[in-house]
Scaffold this motif. Structure first.
Motif: not given
Length: 674
Positions: A19-38
């Motif tokens: 899948g693909v994951y997203r880290f967000r800050d307190g304002t909802g802005r996406v800080l980082y996008v990454g993917k992983a097999k697990n």
């Protein structure tokens, strides 16, 4: 700064699917996008031990306030979704492989009634065909100047075209036959478009057919005794051949390929891409980006291919024929330095972008391997030039020194910086190096080597004790150079030249400052807290109180201060950290060079010790002449005799002793052991 444990997902709630994951800050802005097999394994790595993360990654997880993920069915879907999210959200902590400059291209405005050829930079527009990119605009103009005599197409702006339409006479290019002058009706719009289309066919690689056609027309004109036309066609063929010569064949099989290479250090990564079409390099581009995570080369390759060819496909959609443009932008063959972690998924995703099969592989031999090595050298040179340009920038150096003063809380900017590094192999041949930087520039005349004595006495490695020894010897020299005893003695003898007595720190023989008379403003040791504390302890023992001491640890580029349990973290892109790394790397290079030379001399001398009649002077002469035991062993008796001080008897003894150590080297079959 947020605590990652406050938003860490509960154990067992993260799926183990790709899948693909997203880290967000307190304002909802996406800080980082990454993917992983697990997803579970990857996300847990962000929360297990944040002190083990790269500084930029650690900054990201402490800035974020939440993480979310989307499960997908396959790795190919994960690649596509990751690219789409990076493009949509533009996360600040993702590396964006974008050009550091706008590369020029040759644009052909096929959407106009009278198409125009011109050099262009900027976003792609619909209805315009582009060729390139090129490294320099002059390369486009030079090629265009050669081809205009064969393809006299319009190159003027819209304003110039309209003016000459009103005047009814062509511009200068029309008079010198480098434009077919459609503005005056010399050719119709359809005839001019055919000229432009032939020009596009030539740049697209369909060159042989056009050259053969011109040669046939030339021969036909000569048979009809139209020698003027035949001469003009002959010159046209010559111009086409000269244009082709500027694009040397690098792949003899006429392959379409992109050749990609990377060069990187702890902070930045340089990318070079050569676009090869029909076996010729049709374009080149390269740029330098900040390095975010300590990713392996296969992971870097995967990330780059996803972003780069995703952007290429997006640009191709604006072309008049999107399918053909996409096939031209994404070749059938992509040559990379390392295979991505999942090459099958990457090839499948690239094939979806292109519309047909794409092969990703590492070149192993032949022309493709040679070209890949050339691209790799270009990447390394690009990174070196980038760092050299940054290091030579007076403004950047001043900003780095000012930032160091603020971060380390110094009384003044550290105009003189010294750095110590230790080099050895399993505790043998332990050496130290001391390099000096003044005003952010190396002062190589003040650099010094140290053969470690105390710490290496027990035959084991002890970097802490070695750092302490070098520090003690360096500042003991400083105290000695500051002493006015020599100058006072000179003054008593009446040889002070009228200077009025002793001058501390000045060599009375030369009148110049002694090299160790000036203490550094900043003293750097290569290492962490133990090395820093050892150096600080020595300075306290010697009563040196005006020198700041820090350590630079390589693993996370942390700055350690004496007796401080936590390191200081500088921004990964800061000029201060760049300067510290440059000083540390120079000390490391200097130490390794001395260590290698010392080890080579020891190994050579040990091999010659057992030879009777060979004293220190003769051993030194042999080592100086041949450089190594291997070269001396391979030398003939006559070559050894040519060394000053070595006679025929000694030369034969040396030759027999060295070759007796390895009898199998002289004969293809060694004598059997009885």
């Amino acid at each position: 700064m947020a605590d990652p444990s406050t938003y860490r997902p509960a154990p067992g709630t993260i799926p183990t699917d790709p899948g693909v994951y997203r880290f967000r800050d307190g304002t909802g802005r996406v800080l980082y996008v990454g993917k992983a097999k697990n997803l579970r394994n990857r996300l847990n790595s962000y929360f297990a031990d944040i002190t083990g993360l790269q500084p930029r990654t650690r900054n990201m997880v402490t800035t974020a306030t939440g993480v979310e993920w989307t499960v997908v069915g396959t790795e190919v879907e994960a690649l596509q979704l990751e690219y789409n999210w990076i493009k949509e959200f533009d996360p600040p902590f993702n590396v964006r492989y974008r050009d550091d400059k706008s590369y020029p291209v040759l644009a052909v405005t096929l959407n106009e009634e009278l198409p125009r050829l011109f050099v262009y930079r900027g976003p792609r527009r619909k209805g315009v065909r582009y060729f390139g990119p090129y490294s320099h605009a002059w390369a486009i103009r030079e090629t265009l100047d050669l081809l205009l005599r064969v393809f006299p197409a319009r190159t003027c702006s819209t304003g110039v075209l309209r003016r000459h339409q009103q005047l009814g006479r062509p511009c200068l290019l029309g008079y010198i036959d480098k434009c077919s002058a459609p503005c005056t009706g010399a050719v119709s719009a359809d005839e001019h478009r055919r000229i432009v289309e032939a020009f596009c066919d030539f740049l697209a690689g369909r060159t042989d057919r056009l050259v053969r056609q011109l040669e046939q027309e030339m021969r036909a004109a000569a048979e009809e005794l139209d020698f003027e036309k035949a001469a003009r066609l002959r010159d046209d063929v010559g111009a086409l051949r000269r244009a082709l010569e500027k694009q040397a064949v690098v792949l003899g099989d006429g392959t379409d390929a992109d050749v990609i290479a990377f060069a990187h250090d702890d902070l930045e990564i340089a990318v070079q891409v050569f676009h090869v079409r029909d076996g010729r390099v049709r374009g080149q581009r390269g740029w330098v980006n900040e390095r975010v995570e300590d990713a392996s080369e296969p992971e870097i390759v995967e990330e780059f291919l996803t972003q780069f060819y995703g952007e290429q496909r997006a640009l191709a959609q604006a072309a008049p024929d999107p399918q053909a443009a996409t096939a031209g932008a994404i070749p059938k063959l992509v040559l990379v330095p390392s295979m991505p972690p999942d090459p099958e998924s990457m090839e499948h995703w690239l094939a979806e972008q292109r519309g047909s099969g794409v092969t990703v592989r590492v070149p192993q031999r032949g022309d493709k391997r040679a070209l890949a090595e050339t691209v790799q050298r270009n990447a390394a040179e690009s990174l070196a030039q980038h760092k050299l340009k940054r290091a030579g920038d007076l403004t950047a150096r001043s900003a780095a020194l000012q930032e160091l003063q603020e971060v380390l809380d110094l009384d003044s900017a550290p105009l003189r910086i010294e750095c110590v590094d230790i080099s050895h192999v399993q505790g043998t041949d332990v050496v130290g190096s001391l390099v000096v930087f003044e005003d952010g520039i190396p002062r190589k005349s003040d650099s010094r080597h140290f053969a470690i004595k105390e710490a290496a006495g027990d035959g084991r490695s002890d970097d802490v004790a070695s750092i302490a020894e070098v520090t003690r010897r360096r500042f003991a020299r400083h105290a000695a150079d500051q002493s006015p005893s020599d100058a006072a003695q000179t003054s008593e003898n009446g040889d002070d030249g009228g200077n009025g007595g002793a001058v501390p720190g000045i060599d009375p023989a030369t009148g110049r400052p002694r090299r160790f008379a000036y203490p550094p403003n900043l003293y750097i040791v290569d290492g962490g807290a133990p090395q820093v504390n050892a150096a600080a302890t020595v300075l306290d023992e010697l009563g040196v109180t005006d020198v700041a001491v820090i350590g630079l640890a390589k693993r996370l580029e942390e700055v350690w201060l004496p007796d401080d349990p936590y390191p200081a973290i500088l921004s990964r892109g800061s000029d201060a950290l760049f300067l510290l790394q440059r000083v540390r790397d120079e000390a490391h290079r200097f130490a390794i060079a001395f260590h290698r030379s010392k080890r080579s001399r020891r190994m050579t001398a040990s091999a010659l010790d057992a030879i009777p009649g060979l004293g220190n002077a003769r051993k030194t002469a042999l080592v100086t002449r041949f450089g190594s035991v291997a070269r001396l062993r391979a030398a003939s008796v006559e070559e050894i005799t040519g060394v000053p001080g070595i006679g025929g008897t000694i030369a034969r003894a040396v030759h027999e002793a060295l070759n007796a150590e390895n009898p199998a080297q002289d004969s293809p079959r060694a004598a059997p052991v009885e």
